[in-house]
Scaffold this motif. Structure first.
Motif, PDB file in Angstrom:
ATOM      1  N   ARG A 140       0.756  -1.287  -0.230  1.00  0.00           N
ATOM      2  CA  ARG A 140       0.279  -0.087  -0.113  1.00  0.00           C
ATOM      3  C   ARG A 140       1.063   1.140  -0.431  1.00  0.00           C
ATOM      4  O   ARG A 140       0.896   1.890   1.047  1.00  0.00           O
ATOM      5  CB  ARG A 140      -1.135   0.283   1.201  1.00  0.00           C
TER       6      ARG A 140
ATOM      7  N   SER B 199      -5.930  -4.185   6.544  1.00  0.00           N
ATOM      8  CA  SER B 199      -6.658  -3.070   7.290  1.00  0.00           C
ATOM      9  C   SER B 199      -5.996  -3.167   8.790  1.00  0.00           C
ATOM     10  O   SER B 199      -4.988  -1.960   9.307  1.00  0.00           O
ATOM     11  CB  SER B 199      -7.992  -3.296   7.065  1.00  0.00           C
TER      12      SER B 199
ATOM     13  N   SER C 264      -2.268  -0.689   8.878  1.00  0.00           N
ATOM     14  CA  SER C 264      -3.109   0.364   9.062  1.00  0.00           C
ATOM     15  C   SER C 264      -3.929   1.030  10.481  1.00  0.00           C
ATOM     16  O   SER C 264      -3.551   2.085  11.272  1.00  0.00           O
ATOM     17  CB  SER C 264      -3.681   0.865   7.684  1.00  0.00           C
ATOM     18  N   ASP C 265      -4.143   0.161  10.483  1.00  0.00           N
ATOM     19  CA  ASP C 265      -5.410   1.150  11.862  1.00  0.00           C
ATOM     20  C   ASP C 265      -5.362   0.505  13.196  1.00  0.00           C
ATOM     21  O   ASP C 265      -5.203   1.052  14.416  1.00  0.00           O
ATOM     22  CB  ASP C 265      -7.451  -0.317  11.278  1.00  0.00           C
TER      23      ASP C 265
ATOM     24  N   THR D 212      -1.920   0.752  13.961  1.00  0.00           N
ATOM     25  CA  THR D 212      -1.226   2.128  14.436  1.00  0.00           C
ATOM     26  C   THR D 212      -2.213   3.849  14.763  1.00  0.00           C
ATOM     27  O   THR D 212      -1.573   4.099  15.531  1.00  0.00           O
ATOM     28  CB  THR D 212      -0.288   2.466  12.876  1.00  0.00           C
ATOM     29  N   GLU D 213      -3.067   3.668  14.111  1.00  0.00           N
ATOM     30  CA  GLU D 213      -3.931   4.458  14.095  1.00  0.00           C
ATOM     31  C   GLU D 213      -4.738   5.237  15.477  1.00  0.00           C
ATOM     32  O   GLU D 213      -4.535   5.878  15.797  1.00  0.00           O
ATOM     33  CB  GLU D 213      -5.114   5.083  12.373  1.00  0.00           C
TER      34      GLU D 213
ATOM     35  N   SER E 270       7.195  -0.232  11.035  1.00  0.00           N
ATOM     36  CA  SER E 270       6.206   0.575  10.729  1.00  0.00           C
ATOM     37  C   SER E 270       5.902   1.955   9.604  1.00  0.00           C
ATOM     38  O   SER E 270       5.325   2.003   8.429  1.00  0.00           O
ATOM     39  CB  SER E 270       5.270   1.155  11.851  1.00  0.00           C
TER      40      SER E 270
END
Length: 325
Positions: free
Chosen positions: A3, A136, A139-140, A142-143, A266
């Protein structure tokens, strides 16, 4: 799992590169007898293709970002095969064995089309993109870390009505692998099929700055990867394939392993690896362990198999990095 906004960068890279060829495959230095394989085909996703590990092959769709130093290229040289074909592609799902994969630059053909009755070894490294399992998650997690740094906010996000949807999907991938292995056997009836498991991404205990997950999501994320690998193992072994277990060999080499890590953390390293993807040393580890489990012997030291393809080397990779910025 791949990504990154690469299309514009790769266009610039292609225009800048005249092309070089990868290094000539070397010979083992220990005199060991190799297993006898002649026609090797590698199928897989970005954990197989090796995005951002230079040099990048220019004979493949550039959107696949296939490294000339990924584990299939090393394994092909270790086994001294006559022919070697790598059709792996970043972002591939199991469905891309049967249908073409569109990438930012170029279309990767159906991966099963690379097989024939002459193929006698197939490695399959795939499954983590099915149901968006890894994408997902990476990405998610870490968010949402700051929502509860000592808890499990990522696990909570993917739990619906008491059901851990990520764990559910990791279990469902078993059926995809079983179907894939059966299709490979049908296309290449004489081939030994090896399903290559994913290396450790997270440590069994502890945390680190390289992986900005909440504390509780480390154990949960590792549980998901273990379940994914179990699905790969069951799908392989119950359909006449060998499962290459990478978990024991990669202990201590997870993304928190600092100088000995096989997997990036990351942050994208534009000259070494995509985020949460293997470094070149990880590819060496995967190839060596696959060779050992296939042959029972220690892998010889080799240079990657020479496909004769033009590649973008380190100098061009720096240009690639500049373009991405």
């Amino acid at each position: 799992m791949l990504r990154v906004p690469i299309a514009a960068a790769l266009v610039g890279l292609l225009a800048a590169v005249a092309g070089t060829t990868s290094a000539q495959a070397g010979q083992p230095d220990d005199g060991s007898r190799r297993a006898h394989y002649d026609d090797y085909v590698a199928l897989g996703d970005s954990f197989t293709s090796g995005p951002l590990i230079h040099p990048i092959r220019l004979d493949r769709p550039l959107g696949c970002v296939v490294s000339a130093r990924n584990y299939p290229a090393l394994l092909a040289a270790q086994l001294d095969v006559e022919t070697y074909t790598d059709v792996s592609c970043g972002g591939a799902r199991s469905s891309n064995l049967w249908k073409p994969q569109e990438t930012p630059l170029g279309t990767n053909a159906r991966q099963l089309d690379a097989l024939s009755k002459d193929t006698d070894l197939v490695t399959l490294g795939m499954g983590g993109n099915d149901f968006g399992l890894f994408g997902s998650l990476i990405s998610d997690c870490t968010e949402v870390r700051d929502q509860n740094p000592t808890g499990s906010p990522c696990k909570n996000k993917f739990t619906e009505n008491g059901v851990d949807t990520k764990l559910r999907d990791a279990k469902r991938i078993r059926g995809h692998i079983a179907r894939s292995v059966r299709a490979i056997h049908k296309r290449a009836p004489s081939a030994e099929v090896a399903v290559v498991g994913y290396v450790r991404i997270l440590p069994p205990i502890g945390t680190c700055d390289a992986v900005p997950f909440a504390d509780g999501d480390y154990a949960w994320g590792d549980k998901l990867e273990r379940r994914l690998n179990k699905s790969l193992r069951l799908g392989a072994e119950r359909n006449g394939a060998t499962y290459i277990n990478m978990y024991p060999a990669s202990i201590g080499h997870d993304a928190c392993g600092s100088g000995v890590a096989w997997v990036n953390g990351s942050k994208i390293d534009l000259l070494r690896a995509m985020s949460f993807h293997p470094f070149a040393k990880g590819m060496v580890g995967i190839a060596g362990e696959t060779y050992r489990q296939l042959t029972g012997r220690t892998a010889p030291r080799v240079k990657p198999f020479d496909t004769g393809a033009a590649t973008a080397g380190k100098r061009e990779a720096k240009r690639f990095a500049e373009l991405l910025h």
